[in-house]
Design a protein around this motif. Structure first.
Motif, PDB file in Angstrom:
ATOM      1  N   VAL A 118       0.848  -1.186   0.000  1.00  0.00           N
ATOM      2  CA  VAL A 118       0.000   0.000   0.000  1.00  0.00           C
ATOM      3  C   VAL A 118       0.887   1.242   0.000  1.00  0.00           C
ATOM      4  CG1 VAL A 118      -1.736   1.289   1.294  1.00  0.00           C
ATOM      5  CG2 VAL A 118      -1.880  -1.178   1.172  1.00  0.00           C
ATOM      6  N   LEU A 119       0.529   2.197  -0.850  1.00  0.00           N
ATOM      7  CA  LEU A 119       1.209   3.489  -0.915  1.00  0.00           C
ATOM      8  C   LEU A 119       0.245   4.516  -0.331  1.00  0.00           C
ATOM      9  CD1 LEU A 119       2.494   3.231  -4.609  1.00  0.00           C
ATOM     10  CD2 LEU A 119       3.731   2.589  -2.516  1.00  0.00           C
ATOM     11  N   ASN A 120       0.383   4.780   0.957  1.00  0.00           N
ATOM     12  CA  ASN A 120      -0.514   5.724   1.625  1.00  0.00           C
ATOM     13  C   ASN A 120       0.057   7.135   1.566  1.00  0.00           C
ATOM     14  OD1 ASN A 120      -2.937   4.480   2.633  1.00  0.00           O
ATOM     15  ND2 ASN A 120      -1.638   3.285   4.001  1.00  0.00           N
ATOM     16  N   GLY A 121      -0.840   8.105   1.375  1.00  0.00           N
ATOM     17  CA  GLY A 121      -0.409   9.473   1.229  1.00  0.00           C
ATOM     18  C   GLY A 121      -0.571  10.347   2.460  1.00  0.00           C
ATOM     19  N   CYS A 122      -1.511  10.004   3.331  1.00  0.00           N
ATOM     20  CA  CYS A 122      -1.737  10.857   4.500  1.00  0.00           C
ATOM     21  C   CYS A 122      -2.170  10.021   5.696  1.00  0.00           C
ATOM     22  CB  CYS A 122      -2.758  11.950   4.185  1.00  0.00           C
ATOM     23  SG  CYS A 122      -4.465  11.372   4.045  1.00  0.00           S
ATOM     24  N   CYS A 149      -6.428   5.822   3.785  1.00  0.00           N
ATOM     25  CA  CYS A 149      -7.632   5.287   3.140  1.00  0.00           C
ATOM     26  C   CYS A 149      -7.343   4.060   2.278  1.00  0.00           C
ATOM     27  CB  CYS A 149      -8.306   6.366   2.298  1.00  0.00           C
ATOM     28  SG  CYS A 149      -8.926   7.735   3.303  1.00  0.00           S
ATOM     29  N   ALA A 150      -6.173   4.021   1.652  1.00  0.00           N
ATOM     30  CA  ALA A 150      -5.835   2.855   0.828  1.00  0.00           C
ATOM     31  C   ALA A 150      -5.767   1.601   1.697  1.00  0.00           C
ATOM     32  CB  ALA A 150      -4.516   3.090   0.088  1.00  0.00           C
ATOM     33  N   GLU A 206       3.615  -1.367   3.682  1.00  0.00           N
ATOM     34  CA  GLU A 206       3.162  -0.007   3.398  1.00  0.00           C
ATOM     35  C   GLU A 206       4.372   0.883   3.229  1.00  0.00           C
ATOM     36  OE1 GLU A 206       2.114   2.493   6.704  1.00  0.00           O
ATOM     37  OE2 GLU A 206       0.427   3.347   5.594  1.00  0.00           O
ATOM     38  N   VAL A 207       4.284   1.804   2.277  1.00  0.00           N
ATOM     39  CA  VAL A 207       5.216   2.925   2.209  1.00  0.00           C
ATOM     40  C   VAL A 207       4.338   4.159   2.389  1.00  0.00           C
ATOM     41  CG1 VAL A 207       6.917   4.173   0.833  1.00  0.00           C
ATOM     42  CG2 VAL A 207       6.831   1.675   0.721  1.00  0.00           C
TER      43      VAL A 207
END
Length: 146
Positions: A66-70, A74-75, A89-90
Motif C-alpha cells: 500500500v502506498l498511503n499518502g496521509c 484510506c488505501a 506499506e510505504v
C-alpha cells in the motif's frame, strides 16, 4: 489460500482533493509500468471499492504493498475492508520527514519539482519493499508494517 509471490499488488491512495493522491499514483505507475512491468499489478482504488473482479483478484492473489499518502490511510482501510491483509506499506509523510522534503507551494493539478523529488524518493523506497516481497521473505526495510 496462500498468496503467490511472483507478483505484487500495488495499492496507491486515491487522495481526492489533495496532492498526496497524484504523488502516490505516479509512484504506482512508475513501479508497474517501468520498474516491475511483469512482476506487479496496479490496484485501482475506485475499482476495488466497487468490487471490480480484476482488482479484487489482485489483492487476493498477490502480496499487497500500500502506498498511503496521509494520516487517514484510506488505501489501507479499503484493502482491510475487502477482507485482505496488508503485507507492506510505504507512507508518504514518513518519506517526506526522512528526506526533509516539503510540498509547500505544490499543486495537485500540476506536480512541480518538489513533488517529483518526493515521487523519486518514494519510488525508491517502494522498490526496495517490492524486491523483498518478490523474494518471498519478510519485509524489513519499510516505513511501516501491518
Amino acid at each position: 489460500m496462500e498468496k503467490q509471490s511472483k507478483k505484487v499488488a500495488i495499492m496507491p491512495c486515491a487522495g481526492i482533493g489533495q496532492i498526496f493522491g497524484p504523488i502516490t499514483r505516479e509512484v504506482g505507475y512508475q513501479l508497474v509500468e517501468e520498474l516491475y512491468p511483469d512482476q506487479s499489478e496496479l490496484v485501482c482504488p475506485p475499482a476495488l471499492a466497487t468490487d471490480i473482479e480484476e482488482d479484487i483478484k489482485f489483492i487476493q492473489d498477490y502480496p499487497i504493498l500500500v502506498l498511503n499518502g496521509c494520516k487517514d490511510r484510506c488505501a489501507s482501510k479499503l484493502v482491510i475492508e475487502k477482507g485482505e491483509k496488508i503485507d507492506a506499506e510505504v507512507y508518504l509523510p514518513d518519506i517526506l520527514r526522512k528526506e526533509r522534503l516539503s510540498l509547500a507551494g505544490e499543486k495537485r493539478s500540476k506536480l512541480g519539482p518538489k513533488s517529483q523529488l518526493a515521487i523519486d524518493k518514494m519510488t525508491k523506497a517502494a522498490a526496495e519493499v517490492i524486491d523483498q516481497l518478490l523474494e518471498g521473505g519478510n519485509v524489513n526495510k519499510i516505513e511501516r508494517q501491518f
